[in-house]
Write a protein that holds these residues in place. Structure first.
Motif, PDB file in Angstrom:
ATOM      1  N   UNK A   1      -5.505  -0.102 -15.256  1.00  0.00           N
ATOM      2  CA  UNK A   1      -6.077   1.179 -14.850  1.00  0.00           C
ATOM      3  C   UNK A   1      -6.970   0.993 -13.619  1.00  0.00           C
ATOM      4  N   UNK A   2      -7.749  -0.067 -13.618  1.00  0.00           N
ATOM      5  CA  UNK A   2      -8.620  -0.374 -12.476  1.00  0.00           C
ATOM      6  C   UNK A   2      -7.787  -0.718 -11.252  1.00  0.00           C
ATOM      7  N   UNK A   3      -6.759  -1.548 -11.432  1.00  0.00           N
ATOM      8  CA  UNK A   3      -5.896  -1.925 -10.307  1.00  0.00           C
ATOM      9  C   UNK A   3      -5.253  -0.692  -9.670  1.00  0.00           C
ATOM     10  N   UNK A   4      -4.829   0.253 -10.491  1.00  0.00           N
ATOM     11  CA  UNK A   4      -4.245   1.492  -9.981  1.00  0.00           C
ATOM     12  C   UNK A   4      -5.274   2.285  -9.175  1.00  0.00           C
ATOM     13  N   UNK A   5      -6.490   2.392  -9.691  1.00  0.00           N
ATOM     14  CA  UNK A   5      -7.551   3.125  -8.990  1.00  0.00           C
ATOM     15  C   UNK A   5      -7.875   2.481  -7.645  1.00  0.00           C
ATOM     16  N   UNK A   6      -7.951   1.164  -7.624  1.00  0.00           N
ATOM     17  CA  UNK A   6      -8.226   0.447  -6.374  1.00  0.00           C
ATOM     18  C   UNK A   6      -7.088   0.686  -5.382  1.00  0.00           C
TER      19      UNK A   6
ATOM     20  N   UNK B   1     -13.800  -7.616 -10.010  1.00  0.00           N
ATOM     21  CA  UNK B   1     -12.560  -8.395  -9.831  1.00  0.00           C
ATOM     22  C   UNK B   1     -11.482  -7.576  -9.142  1.00  0.00           C
ATOM     23  N   UNK B   2     -11.432  -6.275  -9.428  1.00  0.00           N
ATOM     24  CA  UNK B   2     -10.435  -5.418  -8.814  1.00  0.00           C
ATOM     25  C   UNK B   2     -10.702  -5.135  -7.349  1.00  0.00           C
ATOM     26  N   UNK B   3     -11.973  -5.015  -6.967  1.00  0.00           N
ATOM     27  CA  UNK B   3     -12.349  -4.605  -5.612  1.00  0.00           C
ATOM     28  C   UNK B   3     -12.567  -5.796  -4.676  1.00  0.00           C
ATOM     29  N   UNK B   4     -13.034  -6.921  -5.194  1.00  0.00           N
ATOM     30  CA  UNK B   4     -13.358  -8.057  -4.319  1.00  0.00           C
ATOM     31  C   UNK B   4     -12.194  -8.531  -3.441  1.00  0.00           C
ATOM     32  N   UNK B   5     -10.961  -8.583  -3.936  1.00  0.00           N
ATOM     33  CA  UNK B   5      -9.882  -8.989  -3.031  1.00  0.00           C
ATOM     34  C   UNK B   5      -9.727  -8.057  -1.820  1.00  0.00           C
ATOM     35  N   UNK B   6      -9.937  -6.772  -2.029  1.00  0.00           N
ATOM     36  CA  UNK B   6      -9.868  -5.806  -0.927  1.00  0.00           C
ATOM     37  C   UNK B   6     -10.993  -6.083   0.062  1.00  0.00           C
ATOM     38  N   UNK B   7     -12.202  -6.291  -0.443  1.00  0.00           N
ATOM     39  CA  UNK B   7     -13.346  -6.552   0.426  1.00  0.00           C
ATOM     40  C   UNK B   7     -13.187  -7.867   1.179  1.00  0.00           C
ATOM     41  N   UNK B   8     -12.659  -8.878   0.523  1.00  0.00           N
ATOM     42  CA  UNK B   8     -12.430 -10.160   1.197  1.00  0.00           C
ATOM     43  C   UNK B   8     -11.402 -10.006   2.314  1.00  0.00           C
TER      44      UNK B   8
ATOM     45  N   UNK C   1     -10.775  -7.342   4.007  1.00  0.00           N
ATOM     46  CA  UNK C   1     -11.418  -6.571   5.068  1.00  0.00           C
ATOM     47  C   UNK C   1     -12.470  -7.376   5.812  1.00  0.00           C
ATOM     48  N   UNK C   2     -13.028  -8.386   5.121  1.00  0.00           N
ATOM     49  CA  UNK C   2     -14.123  -9.155   5.688  1.00  0.00           C
ATOM     50  C   UNK C   2     -15.467  -8.449   5.586  1.00  0.00           C
ATOM     51  N   UNK C   3     -15.559  -7.480   4.695  1.00  0.00           N
ATOM     52  CA  UNK C   3     -16.807  -6.735   4.532  1.00  0.00           C
ATOM     53  C   UNK C   3     -16.806  -5.996   3.196  1.00  0.00           C
ATOM     54  N   UNK C   4     -18.007  -5.592   2.774  1.00  0.00           N
ATOM     55  CA  UNK C   4     -18.144  -4.779   1.574  1.00  0.00           C
ATOM     56  C   UNK C   4     -19.456  -5.033   0.877  1.00  0.00           C
ATOM     57  N   UNK C   5     -19.858  -4.060   0.087  1.00  0.00           N
ATOM     58  CA  UNK C   5     -21.098  -4.138  -0.688  1.00  0.00           C
ATOM     59  C   UNK C   5     -20.816  -3.700  -2.117  1.00  0.00           C
TER      60      UNK C   5
END
Length: 157
Positions: free
Chosen positions: A64-69, A118-125, A127-131
């Motif tokens: 469910x989280x993976x789908x939302x991300x 865990x779901x969002x960190x790969x996207x942020x990595x 992108x090279x940014x995120x909080x």
């Protein structure tokens, strides 16, 4: 003025989560927000789809989280800020709380937070940014209750 930043806010159907969503939108950010009822959330927030994405998410379900991300990234192109706000308290005397109640609480308040990260960190990595902002107001009140109990025992001895 529309900012390029994209916020993903959990527990957005009421309280601090809903206030966070409204404030971020008022500042011009694009916002994806999670709730157990996306239709109700969309009605509550009431803004255009191009800046707001309501998502029905189960925080204990990694699929469910993976789908939302994935939906957030597809709609807005990035995720710049994750606000982990979803959570609830189990109140009562220790002997009144069942293991099942406490485990369910931990599943949301602890593992739900970890699952979202865990779901969002790969996207942020990528992108090279995120909080990531983890809101833990419930923990503060539980900590104070524990301290009060410890003080009582200390004064008795």
């Amino acid at each position: 003025m529309t900012q390029s930043k994209v916020w993903l806010v959990t527990g957005a159907s009421k309280g601090l989560g809903l206030a966070t969503v409204r404030h971020a939108l008022a500042l011009g950010f694009r916002v994806a927000a999670t709730s157990r009822d996306a239709v109700r959330l969309k009605a509550e927030v009431g803004v255009a789809d191009y800046v707001f994405l309501p998502l029905e998410v189960t925080l204990t379900d990694e699929a469910s989280i993976a789908l939302a991300v994935r939906q957030t990234k597809e709609r807005f192109g990035s995720i710049d800020v994750l606000v982990n706000n979803a959570g609830y308290a189990v109140l009562g005397a220790m002997e009144e709380m069942s293991d099942a109640d406490v485990r369910k609480n931990f599943d949301i308040n602890v593992f739900g937070v970890m699952n979202m990260m865990r779901g969002v960190l790969p996207v942020m990595r990528e992108q090279g940014r995120g909080h990531i902002i983890n809101i833990a107001s419930i923990s503060g009140s539980l900590g104070m209750a524990s301290t009060a109990i410890w003080r009582d025992r200390r004064t008795v001895n």
